[in-house]
Design an enzyme around this catalytic site. Structure first.
Site, PDB file in Angstrom:
ATOM      1  N   CYS A  74      71.742  51.942  22.270  1.00 19.40           N
ATOM      2  CA  CYS A  74      70.618  51.685  23.167  1.00 19.40           C
ATOM      3  C   CYS A  74      69.620  52.797  23.071  1.00 19.40           C
ATOM      4  O   CYS A  74      69.506  53.342  24.123  1.00 19.40           O
ATOM      5  CB  CYS A  74      71.027  51.074  24.477  1.00 19.40           C
ATOM      6  N   CYS A 112      65.917  45.462  22.715  1.00 18.56           N
ATOM      7  CA  CYS A 112      66.022  46.516  23.806  1.00 18.56           C
ATOM      8  C   CYS A 112      64.902  46.190  24.796  1.00 18.56           C
ATOM      9  O   CYS A 112      64.026  46.435  24.855  1.00 18.56           O
ATOM     10  CB  CYS A 112      65.828  47.997  23.161  1.00 18.56           C
TER      11      CYS A 112
END
Ligand code: FAD
Ligand code: UQ1
Length: 440
Positions: free
Chosen positions: A188, A368
């Site tokens: 991430c 994301c």
């Protein structure tokens, strides 16, 4: 380490000494999944409905399974850490065999895996899925582990330190609030800056912003890898008076003096020391040690599982597939990517099990959700080409309350109820409907 008898067994040719009385027998499963995280759990659930669940084993040492994307919200005080974890037993499919051990050696030429524990017999498979995630290397930054025991130093990347993030934001008085991004691949890639925007919002809400110098020290040469979202984020950091230092990599923390040392990656040998009141660290990450030392041709030279990036099948071993953060797939490592990979992997592994070619094609989809405050989010979605691949027919680079609600309130349910039960392959189907069949 392998036991002596096991070493003898895996080094000898298949068959002959393998089944002798003096060497341990292997346990055999049709499908072995290594790792019971986002990828492993979801794939095991899918195959538990396709083949006899008794012929499936998941090798996973952890007691708890965490929904790691929740930790951004935990660090920001929007969720509790306890809500982000469930027992491994409760999330793995009931009818499969859970081997609660670590994989400590892979022998892909022999279809064997050695697991931890005394006198454990090796595990033999017909098909293997590797989903071991990525290792956090906090210890690669001098002084950091000790610094976590002192005020202001925190990390959303570990359940050990994530509660400290909220404590550090709340306890902030005056000075530098520094957020770091390491000089390695990470999971991430948006998370290091999400918590910065959340902290900035908190400081503003609580009348502390004029006393805070908010700084993003990133090893990267860009703010985000996809231009459309990077442009939007540069506007946000300018508007909020956040200082961004590119190519700036944390190498040491001196907690006694509340100082952090950063190397300048463009001028080797030079560094800059920052005082900090708060320091949020995203640690360097890399393949698990076992991948670097005991996985043979399963991995590429860096230690990532070496896959065909389209089919998710191993480049050398046709009975091996991989997914998620442990792989060398050239996309951003996220649970959203894992969801997209799960659909393709399950289609292709099923084909291979049935003697057919793996025709499913993964496009590198990843997402994301860049939380930018306590009520807004930029929902980045893109593919291998780093081009946006957006689900909703709106400009997702714009900060949005709907995207925030999706991230905070909708995604956890999708993860626990659909994805881990093998029913979520990402939003591709919705995207096609939302775009009425046009576009990608
Ligand atoms: P993991 O879910 O990490 O699972 C790996 C499993 O393998 C673990 O259970 C581990 O115990 C096990 N394992 C390790 N070594 C061995 C071994 N030797 N033998 C057996 N088992 C082993 N993603 C998003 O999509 N959206 C987000 O908003 C988002 N935010 C994030 C925020 C933070 C702070 C963090 C930390 C992550 C975030 N992610 C997000 C990323 C996401 O959590 C990961 O990409 C995802 O969990 C990867 O799944 P995985 O199955 O590859 O690995
Ligand atoms: C997603 O599919 C996913 O996997 C479960 C996430 O992980 C938590 C995400 O954060 C996101 C954003 C997605 C993508 C889903 C949609 C509806 C855009």
């Amino acid at each position: 380490m392998l036991s002596k008898s096991t070493q003898t067994m895996v080094l000898s040719t298949m068959g002959k000494r393998y089944f002798s009385m003096s060497t341990p027998k292997s346990k055999h499963f049709k499908l072995v999944v290594v790792g019971g995280g986002a990828g492993g759990c979801s794939i095991a659930a899918k195959f538990a409905r396709k083949i006899d669940p008794k012929s499936i084993a998941v090798i996973e040492p952890a007691d708890m399974h965490y929904y790691q994307p929740q930790w951004t919200m935990v660090g920001g005080g929007m969720k509790k850490l306890e809500e982000s974890g469930r027992t491994m037993e409760s999330v793995l499919p009931k009818s499969i065999t859970w081997l609660k051990e670590k994989a400590v050696g892979f022998y892909p030429d022999k279809n064997l895996i050695q697991i931890s524990g005394k006198n454990q017999e090796p595990i033999q498979y017909d098909y293997l899925v590797v989903a071991t995630g990525i290792q956090l290397n906090f210890n690669q930054i001098k002084g950091l582990i000790q610094a976590f025991d002192t005020p202001g130093v925190c990390s959303n990347y570990s359940p050990l330190y994530v509660n400290k993030t909220l404590e550090s934001i709340k306890g902030f008085k005056k000075g530098n609030a520094i957020f770091t991004f390491p000089n390695t691949p990470i999971k991430c890639a948006g998370a290091p800056q999400k918590i910065m925007y959340i902290a900035d919002s908190y400081f503003r809400k609580h009348g502390k912003r004029q006393d805070a110098n908010v700084v993003f020290n990133t090893s990267l040469g860009v703010l985000f890898g996809v231009k459309k979202y990077a442009d939007a984020l540069w506007e946000i950091v300018k508007k909020r008076d956040i200082k961004v230092n590119l190519r700036t990599n944390l190498v040491e923390v001196i907690p006694k003096e509340r100082k952090a040392i950063f190397e300048n990656l463009d001028k080797p040998g030079t560094s800059e020391t920052f005082d900090y009141e708060m320091l949020h660290v995203t640690p360097p990450m890399g393949p698990h040690d076992v991948m670097k030392t005991s996985a043979g041709d399963l991995v590429d030279p860096a230690g990532y599982v070496n896959l065909n990036k389209t089919t998710l099948q191993h480049v050398k071993y046709q009975n091996i597939f991989g997914l998620g953060d442990c792989t060398n797939l050239p996309t951003s490592k996220t649970a959203a990517a894992v969801a997209g990979q799960c659909g393709i992997l399950s289609q292709n592994l099923w084909s291979v099990m049935n003697g057919k070619d793996p025709l499913g094609q993964y496009d590198g989809y990843t997402s994301c959700p860049l939380v930018t405050s306590y009520s807004t989010c930029v929902l980045a979605e893109f593919d291998y080409t780093s081009q946006p691949l957006e689900t909703f027919p709106v400009n997702q680079a714009k900060e949005s309350r709907v995207a925030f609600h999706l991230k905070k309130d909708i995604m956890p349910g999708i993860y626990w109820n659909l994805m881990l039960n093998g029913h979520w392959n990402g939003p591709a189907a919705f995207r096609k409907i939302a775009h009425l069949g046009f576009g990608k």
